[in-house]
Design an enzyme around this catalytic site. Structure first.
Site, PDB file in Angstrom:
ATOM      1  N   ARG A 137      -4.334 -15.026  -0.040  1.00 20.44           N
ATOM      2  CA  ARG A 137      -3.292 -14.692   0.927  1.00 20.44           C
ATOM      3  C   ARG A 137      -3.795 -14.938   2.344  1.00 20.44           C
ATOM      4  O   ARG A 137      -4.884 -14.481   2.711  1.00 20.44           O
ATOM      5  CB  ARG A 137      -2.880 -13.224   0.783  1.00 20.44           C
ATOM      6  CG  ARG A 137      -1.628 -12.861   1.559  1.00 20.44           C
ATOM      7  CD  ARG A 137      -1.352 -11.372   1.489  1.00 20.44           C
ATOM      8  NE  ARG A 137       0.066 -11.075   1.584  1.00 20.44           N
ATOM      9  CZ  ARG A 137       0.563  -9.876   1.870  1.00 20.44           C
ATOM     10  NH1 ARG A 137      -0.243  -8.856   2.115  1.00 20.44           N
ATOM     11  NH2 ARG A 137       1.862  -9.674   1.920  1.00 20.44           N
ATOM     12  N   ASN A 179      -3.041  -5.376  13.193  1.00 19.90           N
ATOM     13  CA  ASN A 179      -4.372  -4.772  13.225  1.00 19.90           C
ATOM     14  C   ASN A 179      -5.228  -5.339  14.357  1.00 19.90           C
ATOM     15  O   ASN A 179      -6.446  -5.489  14.232  1.00 19.90           O
ATOM     16  CB  ASN A 179      -5.077  -4.929  11.866  1.00 19.90           C
ATOM     17  CG  ASN A 179      -4.458  -4.045  10.807  1.00 19.90           C
ATOM     18  OD1 ASN A 179      -4.134  -2.886  11.053  1.00 19.90           O
ATOM     19  ND2 ASN A 179      -4.265  -4.588   9.610  1.00 19.90           N
ATOM     20  N   THR A 212       0.842  -1.195   0.000  1.00 25.21           N
ATOM     21  CA  THR A 212       0.000   0.000   0.000  1.00 25.21           C
ATOM     22  C   THR A 212       0.875   1.241   0.000  1.00 25.21           C
ATOM     23  O   THR A 212       1.719   1.417   0.880  1.00 25.21           O
ATOM     24  CB  THR A 212      -0.929   0.004   1.224  1.00 25.21           C
ATOM     25  OG1 THR A 212      -1.860  -1.078   1.093  1.00 25.21           O
ATOM     26  CG2 THR A 212      -1.695   1.317   1.333  1.00 25.21           C
ATOM     27  N   TYR A 260      -7.854  -8.087   8.257  1.00 26.72           N
ATOM     28  CA  TYR A 260      -8.913  -7.391   7.527  1.00 26.72           C
ATOM     29  C   TYR A 260     -10.180  -8.249   7.513  1.00 26.72           C
ATOM     30  O   TYR A 260     -10.252  -9.279   8.193  1.00 26.72           O
ATOM     31  CB  TYR A 260      -8.425  -7.011   6.134  1.00 26.72           C
ATOM     32  CG  TYR A 260      -7.284  -6.010   6.184  1.00 26.72           C
ATOM     33  CD1 TYR A 260      -7.463  -4.765   6.786  1.00 26.72           C
ATOM     34  CD2 TYR A 260      -6.032  -6.315   5.673  1.00 26.72           C
ATOM     35  CE1 TYR A 260      -6.420  -3.847   6.871  1.00 26.72           C
ATOM     36  CE2 TYR A 260      -4.980  -5.405   5.747  1.00 26.72           C
ATOM     37  CZ  TYR A 260      -5.188  -4.172   6.353  1.00 26.72           C
ATOM     38  OH  TYR A 260      -4.158  -3.270   6.446  1.00 26.72           O
ATOM     39  N   GLY A 319       8.581  -7.801  -0.282  1.00 26.18           N
ATOM     40  CA  GLY A 319       7.755  -6.621  -0.116  1.00 26.18           C
ATOM     41  C   GLY A 319       8.567  -5.349  -0.043  1.00 26.18           C
ATOM     42  O   GLY A 319       8.840  -4.697  -1.049  1.00 26.18           O
ATOM     43  N   ARG A 320       8.994  -4.985   1.168  1.00 31.45           N
ATOM     44  CA  ARG A 320       9.691  -3.713   1.363  1.00 31.45           C
ATOM     45  C   ARG A 320      10.919  -3.522   0.476  1.00 31.45           C
ATOM     46  O   ARG A 320      11.179  -2.385   0.045  1.00 31.45           O
ATOM     47  CB  ARG A 320      10.041  -3.545   2.842  1.00 31.45           C
ATOM     48  CG  ARG A 320       8.834  -3.164   3.700  1.00 31.45           C
ATOM     49  CD  ARG A 320       9.106  -3.330   5.187  1.00 31.45           C
ATOM     50  NE  ARG A 320       9.218  -4.744   5.547  1.00 31.45           N
ATOM     51  CZ  ARG A 320       9.541  -5.161   6.759  1.00 31.45           C
ATOM     52  NH1 ARG A 320       9.794  -4.294   7.715  1.00 31.45           N
ATOM     53  NH2 ARG A 320       9.602  -6.459   7.011  1.00 31.45           N
ATOM     54  N   HIS A 352      -7.449 -11.131  -0.573  1.00 27.60           N
ATOM     55  CA  HIS A 352      -6.712 -10.753   0.644  1.00 27.60           C
ATOM     56  C   HIS A 352      -7.492 -11.247   1.856  1.00 27.60           C
ATOM     57  O   HIS A 352      -8.474 -10.649   2.274  1.00 27.60           O
ATOM     58  CB  HIS A 352      -6.547  -9.235   0.686  1.00 27.60           C
ATOM     59  CG  HIS A 352      -5.545  -8.758   1.691  1.00 27.60           C
ATOM     60  ND1 HIS A 352      -4.932  -9.579   2.602  1.00 27.60           N
ATOM     61  CD2 HIS A 352      -5.035  -7.508   1.921  1.00 27.60           C
ATOM     62  CE1 HIS A 352      -4.098  -8.877   3.351  1.00 27.60           C
ATOM     63  NE2 HIS A 352      -4.140  -7.615   2.945  1.00 27.60           N
ATOM     64  N   ASN A 387      -3.871 -10.400   7.511  1.00 27.69           N
ATOM     65  CA  ASN A 387      -3.542  -9.128   8.178  1.00 27.69           C
ATOM     66  C   ASN A 387      -4.687  -8.473   8.934  1.00 27.69           C
ATOM     67  O   ASN A 387      -4.746  -7.254   9.075  1.00 27.69           O
ATOM     68  CB  ASN A 387      -2.951  -8.135   7.168  1.00 27.69           C
ATOM     69  CG  ASN A 387      -1.583  -8.578   6.669  1.00 27.69           C
ATOM     70  OD1 ASN A 387      -0.993  -9.514   7.204  1.00 27.69           O
ATOM     71  ND2 ASN A 387      -1.072  -7.903   5.656  1.00 27.69           N
TER      72      ASN A 387
END
Length: 377
Positions: free
Chosen positions: A240, A248, A39, A193, A331-332, A188, A191
């Site tokens: 995922r 979260n 994101t 959500y 990712g990062r 998704h 995480n």
């Protein structure tokens, strides 16, 4: 942009099947390296992708597969300002420019379909409404709004009769993703959500047909997977999961191994293209106090297994050497290294990311990271 670098691997070129082609569903990927969803909050306020986003993704098209940033399936699904959507004609058109740019560079891309559930704020919701969730439990988390990060609020519990409409939102979003030129979609379900809020008994206190036993808690996820697959075809759908990540404020399920094993067993019936697993705590340690065995899911799942979380070149090579994963998601490292595949292949150093530019803004910290000098010549 600061061109400071971090060591990763040796200075010698690296030879490993990490860089060999692989078939993933209907796609012939150039290598086993996946750009994980990131994101970045660079879309327009209405969720329409921008020309800058097309440039950003095209820069990273040497990845075997790009999985886009989480993309809102509806206006209700949004929990972060300036994140893209896939529920309007302008959003579909904006994403078409992105996929055209990726494909022009020989890349492949799946869209990550996203509903944040309770990880939102009324200022991000249509009409200032409360965010929705399986149960009215306030998360100790924040949402990124136009005014910065704000504490999440107590959500409204979804009525049983409302749930089929959200499943339909996923179905419609999947169709829109294909219309926008994507090679497939990723659901998704990680995480903390909405889907994972239904799945875990820590966040799902319902007593209807979507709560209680793990079979009922998994119903929402499985209905979504079936709906999305009915639109895209099984070979163009991935999912995922994050079995032991508490991000979260999603406290762990009381039986992660039992719950997530059940989910994978049921997903095998659908024969999805891949299972994308966050191994450990999202953006945190890979080791977990639960002793969860991720290879249990790897062995159970009949499709490709994408491993994610804290991978560098050495760990990725080790995973392939022992066949612990089919593909490796980074990712990062992709934030600051658009040519990550080339840098890993050559054993080159990596650019360091500028954390102050992770969310929101323009080209700075987004499309202006330097490529290897050899790529410019």
């Amino acid at each position: 942009m600061d061109a400071s670098v971090a060591q990763n691997g040796s200075s010698q070129a690296v030879h490993t099947d990490l860089f060999d082609p692989i078939e993933l569903g209907a796609c012939h990927l150039a290598n086993r390296i996946v750009m994980a969803p990131l994101t970045r909050s660079r879309a327009n306020a209405d969720g329409t992708p921008t020309a800058l986003m097309a440039e950003y993704y095209a820069q990273r098209a040497s990845a075997g597969l790009i999985i886009t940033e989480g993309t809102n399936i509806s206006a209700q699904a949004r929990g972060y300002a300036f994140t893209p959507g896939i529920y309007s004609a302008s959003q579909v058109d904006g994403w078409k420019r992105v996929t055209d740019a990726i494909h022009a560079k020989g890349g492949h891309a799946f869209m990550q379909l996203w509903h944040v559930g309770r990880i939102s704020h009324p200022s991000l919701q249509p009409g200032g409404a409360l965010p929705v969730a399986p149960s009215p439990i306030c998360p100790k988390a924040t949402a990124f709004t136009a005014g910065g990060f704000q504490p999440c609020v107590t959500p409204r519990a979804l009525e049983t009769a409302e749930i089929p409409a959200i499943v339909e939102d996923y179905r419609r979003a999947a169709g829109n993703a294909l219309a926008a030129g994507f090679d497939g979609v990723e659901i998704h379900a990680a995480n903390g959500y909405l889907i994972e809020q239904f799945l875990r008994d820590s966040t799902n206190q319902r007593t209807d047909s979507y709560g209680g036993t793990r079979e009922k808690r998994a119903r929402f996820l499985l209905e979504i997977a079936d709906a999305v697959a009915s639109v895209c075809g099984l070979e163009r759908v991935g999912i995922r999961l994050s079995p032991v990540s508490p991000v979260n404020d999603a406290n762990l399920d009381s039986d992660p191994a039992g719950t997530y094993s059940y989910v994978v067993d049921r997903l095998n019936i659908l024969k999805l293209a891949y299972l994308h697993v966050i191994e450990g705590v999202t953006q945190g340690p890979r080791e977990t106090p639960t002793g969860f065995e991720f290879q249990l899911l790897r062995r159970k799942f009949n499709g490709c297994y994408i491993a994610n979380n804290g991978y560098d070149l050495n760990l990725a090579q080790e995973a392939r050497r022992h066949n612990l994963a089919d593909l490796i998601a980074f990712g990062r490292p992709y934030i600051a290294n658009p040519d990550l595949v080339e840098r890993l292949r050559e054993g080159a150093q990596l650019n360091l990311p500028d954390r102050a530019t992770f969310f929101g803004g323009g080209a700075h910290g987004y499309t202006d990271y330097p490529f290897l000098a050899s790529r410019k010549e």
